[in-house]
Design a protein around this motif. Structure first.
Motif, PDB file in Angstrom:
ATOM      1  N   ASN A  42       0.821  -1.227   0.000  1.00  0.00           N
ATOM      2  CA  ASN A  42       0.000   0.000   0.000  1.00  0.00           C
ATOM      3  C   ASN A  42       0.847   1.266   0.000  1.00  0.00           C
ATOM      4  N   ILE A  43       2.052   1.150  -0.538  1.00  0.00           N
ATOM      5  CA  ILE A  43       2.961   2.305  -0.607  1.00  0.00           C
ATOM      6  C   ILE A  43       3.555   2.381  -2.015  1.00  0.00           C
ATOM      7  N   ALA A  44       3.745   3.601  -2.518  1.00  0.00           N
ATOM      8  CA  ALA A  44       4.446   3.809  -3.793  1.00  0.00           C
ATOM      9  C   ALA A  44       5.847   4.356  -3.516  1.00  0.00           C
ATOM     10  N   ILE A  45       6.833   3.793  -4.213  1.00  0.00           N
ATOM     11  CA  ILE A  45       8.219   4.275  -4.082  1.00  0.00           C
ATOM     12  C   ILE A  45       8.845   4.408  -5.469  1.00  0.00           C
ATOM     13  N   PRO A  46       9.810   5.321  -5.626  1.00  0.00           N
ATOM     14  CA  PRO A  46      10.534   5.402  -6.895  1.00  0.00           C
ATOM     15  C   PRO A  46      11.642   4.355  -6.971  1.00  0.00           C
ATOM     16  N   GLY A  47      11.956   3.912  -8.194  1.00  0.00           N
ATOM     17  CA  GLY A  47      13.005   2.915  -8.384  1.00  0.00           C
ATOM     18  C   GLY A  47      13.816   3.173  -9.639  1.00  0.00           C
ATOM     19  N   SER A  48      14.978   2.529  -9.706  1.00  0.00           N
ATOM     20  CA  SER A  48      15.937   2.763 -10.784  1.00  0.00           C
ATOM     21  C   SER A  48      16.190   1.501 -11.595  1.00  0.00           C
ATOM     22  N   HIS A  49      15.981   1.603 -12.892  1.00  0.00           N
ATOM     23  CA  HIS A  49      16.252   0.508 -13.831  1.00  0.00           C
ATOM     24  C   HIS A  49      17.753   0.398 -14.072  1.00  0.00           C
ATOM     25  N   ASP A  50      18.278  -0.828 -14.064  1.00  0.00           N
ATOM     26  CA  ASP A  50      19.698  -1.043 -14.368  1.00  0.00           C
ATOM     27  C   ASP A  50      20.557  -0.012 -13.640  1.00  0.00           C
ATOM     28  N   ALA A  51      20.400   0.002 -12.314  1.00  0.00           N
ATOM     29  CA  ALA A  51      20.841   1.137 -11.498  1.00  0.00           C
ATOM     30  C   ALA A  51      22.347   1.327 -11.423  1.00  0.00           C
ATOM     31  N   GLY A  52      23.115   0.292 -11.737  1.00  0.00           N
ATOM     32  CA  GLY A  52      24.569   0.420 -11.635  1.00  0.00           C
ATOM     33  C   GLY A  52      25.211   1.111 -12.817  1.00  0.00           C
ATOM     34  N   MET A  53      24.404   1.358 -13.877  1.00  0.00           N
ATOM     35  CA  MET A  53      25.015   1.784 -15.145  1.00  0.00           C
ATOM     36  C   MET A  53      25.060   3.302 -15.315  1.00  0.00           C
ATOM     37  N   SER A  54      25.637   3.983 -14.309  1.00  0.00           N
ATOM     38  CA  SER A  54      25.896   5.419 -14.469  1.00  0.00           C
ATOM     39  C   SER A  54      27.326   5.651 -14.920  1.00  0.00           C
ATOM     40  N   GLN A  55      28.100   4.579 -14.911  1.00  0.00           N
ATOM     41  CA  GLN A  55      29.503   4.664 -15.344  1.00  0.00           C
ATOM     42  C   GLN A  55      29.727   3.545 -16.346  1.00  0.00           C
ATOM     43  N   ILE A  56      30.676   3.759 -17.238  1.00  0.00           N
ATOM     44  CA  ILE A  56      31.069   2.694 -18.164  1.00  0.00           C
ATOM     45  C   ILE A  56      32.532   2.369 -17.855  1.00  0.00           C
ATOM     46  N   ASN A  57      32.731   1.222 -17.222  1.00  0.00           N
ATOM     47  CA  ASN A  57      34.081   0.819 -16.827  1.00  0.00           C
ATOM     48  C   ASN A  57      34.533  -0.384 -17.648  1.00  0.00           C
ATOM     49  N   GLY A  58      34.629  -0.168 -18.929  1.00  0.00           N
ATOM     50  CA  GLY A  58      35.089  -1.247 -19.808  1.00  0.00           C
ATOM     51  C   GLY A  58      33.946  -2.118 -20.258  1.00  0.00           C
ATOM     52  N   GLY A  59      34.174  -2.800 -21.376  1.00  0.00           N
ATOM     53  CA  GLY A  59      33.135  -3.667 -21.919  1.00  0.00           C
ATOM     54  C   GLY A  59      33.603  -4.250 -23.236  1.00  0.00           C
ATOM     55  N   THR A  60      32.646  -4.753 -23.991  1.00  0.00           N
ATOM     56  CA  THR A  60      32.985  -5.437 -25.238  1.00  0.00           C
ATOM     57  C   THR A  60      33.065  -4.451 -26.413  1.00  0.00           C
ATOM     58  N   ALA A  61      33.539  -4.949 -27.558  1.00  0.00           N
ATOM     59  CA  ALA A  61      33.857  -4.103 -28.716  1.00  0.00           C
ATOM     60  C   ALA A  61      32.676  -3.287 -29.215  1.00  0.00           C
ATOM     61  N   PHE A  62      31.472  -3.869 -29.207  1.00  0.00           N
ATOM     62  CA  PHE A  62      30.324  -3.168 -29.810  1.00  0.00           C
ATOM     63  C   PHE A  62      29.438  -2.487 -28.780  1.00  0.00           C
ATOM     64  N   SER A  63      29.966  -2.299 -27.586  1.00  0.00           N
ATOM     65  CA  SER A  63      29.156  -1.604 -26.589  1.00  0.00           C
ATOM     66  C   SER A  63      29.739  -0.225 -26.335  1.00  0.00           C
ATOM     67  N   ASP A  64      28.865   0.694 -25.961  1.00  0.00           N
ATOM     68  CA  ASP A  64      29.309   2.050 -25.627  1.00  0.00           C
ATOM     69  C   ASP A  64      28.255   2.674 -24.721  1.00  0.00           C
ATOM     70  N   ALA A  65      28.493   3.941 -24.338  1.00  0.00           N
ATOM     71  CA  ALA A  65      27.542   4.597 -23.434  1.00  0.00           C
ATOM     72  C   ALA A  65      26.154   4.645 -24.066  1.00  0.00           C
TER      73      ALA A  65
END
Ligand SMILES: *[C@@H]1O[C@H](CO)[C@@H](O)[C@H](O)[C@H]1NC(C)=O
Length: 334
Positions: A42-65
């Motif tokens: 019986n309560i509404a709260i705000p939430g964050s999708h994919d919440a860790g992705m405010s930084q880009i600390n490396g990844g694969t060749a075809f990924s970017d911000a």
């Protein structure tokens, strides 16, 4: 002749004054008189999708911000901005636990994505927030992949990899341990039970059958079924399609305030072309979706029908999400 200069000076002073937020940082505690006796359903709260992705600390060749960044504030920044539910996707990258945003691109038979905020940083963000604020924080762990395994195939975590992650997450202060940790339905627990005397952090873990929580089940970690939400994203990059889909799901799932615990998945998903860099980034799409939430939701609300989690990309520190949740909590929920 002084007037234009004077006006210029005044307007630059005015724009430098930060927007006064209607609700304080510890908005749950500030409203405990209204909300304390209510169960989460019986309560509404705000939430964050994919919440860790405010930084880009490396990844694969075809990924970017453009195709992996979903947020611009760290977990600590999102907590200060009022978010209380976090979709966190743990990965192993170079032997360390991080958040990540990866998917299997079947067209090229390859896993692609990026790493976000490290789990160590997530834990320290949470702890510094709860050292000053008696608030409830819900963490939902999912999409756990070992990205060190070679990107033709990222396996999901093994039991041992989960246990090592949960061991690290025991570093979170104020993990909430219910009196009946393995059987409690967390949607029925009142806000005062969680945060009446201290902050509380609840971690829910995926899926009930692939990981045995073992002794972690009595240390603040729960199964999805113990905070069971209706949570279905619209899988479209078109705002009007997402709006009508989510509002129809809300109406169907919440004909009464106890029918289901409902996550309003107010996010747009890139089309294949957009993922490839032709068109809107994830943050561009978020900047279309988020303002629409403040205008389109109100006509769908009633005392019977309101969402529990308002779930968005690019959570901003402008107070609007908390205001919307508190409007629901004050005018519709009871
Ligand atoms: C937690 O995440 C999983 C995977 O995305 C989802 O199926 C589930 O509904 C989520 N739980 C809540 C409470 O949102």
């Amino acid at each position: 002749m002084l007037a234009p200069l004077f006006l210029l000076a005044v307007s630059s002073i005015v724009s430098a004054i930060p927007v006064k937020k209607a609700q304080p940082t510890d908005w749950m505690q500030a409203n405990i008189g209204l909300l304390g006796s209510r169960p989460l359903i019986n309560i509404a709260i705000p939430g964050s999708h994919d919440a860790g992705m405010s930084q880009i600390n490396g990844g694969t060749a075809f990924s970017d911000a453009a195709n992996t960044q979903t947020q611009t504030l760290s977990i600590g920044g999102q907590l200060s901005a009022g978010s209380r539910y976090f979709d966190l996707r743990p990965v192993i990258a170079d032997g360390l636990y991080s958040t990540g945003h990866y998917s299997d691109v079947t067209e090229i038979d390859s896993w692609q994505g990026s790493n976000g905020e490290s789990i160590a940083s997530v834990i320290s963000d949470i702890n510094s927030f709860t050292s000053a604020n008696n608030e409830l924080i819900i963490i939902n762990l999912s999409h756990a992949y070992d990205t060190d395994a070679g990107n033709s195939h990222y396996p999901i975590f093994t039991q041992a990899q989960w246990e090592a992650l949960l061991e690290q997450l025991l570093g979170i202060n104020h993990l909430y341990v219910d009196a009946n940790p393995t059987t409690v339905d967390l949607t029925q627990v009142t806000l005062s039970t969680f945060i009446g005397s201290s902050p509380a952090v609840v971690v829910i873990v995926q899926p009930d059958d692939t990981i045995d929580l073992g002794t972690y089940a009595s240390q603040g970690f729960y199964q999805y079924s113990q905070l069971n939400a209706y949570n279905e994203y619209s899988d479209t990059s078109t705002l009007s399609t997402m709006e009508s889909d989510q509002l129809a799901k809300l109406a169907a799932q919440r004909a009464t305030p106890i029918q289901s615990y409902f996550l309003l998945s107010w996010t747009l998903t890139q089309s294949t072309l957009e993922v490839l860099g032709l068109g809107d980034s994830i943050l561009d799409l978020a900047n279309q979706a988020d303002p629409a939430l403040y205008t389109s939701l109100s006509s769908a609300l009633s005392t019977n029908t309101y969402p529990n989690i308002l779930f968005i990309d690019n959570f901003q520190n402008d107070g609007q999400m908390v205001d919307l949740a508190m409007t629901i909590n004050t005018n519709y929920a009871s």
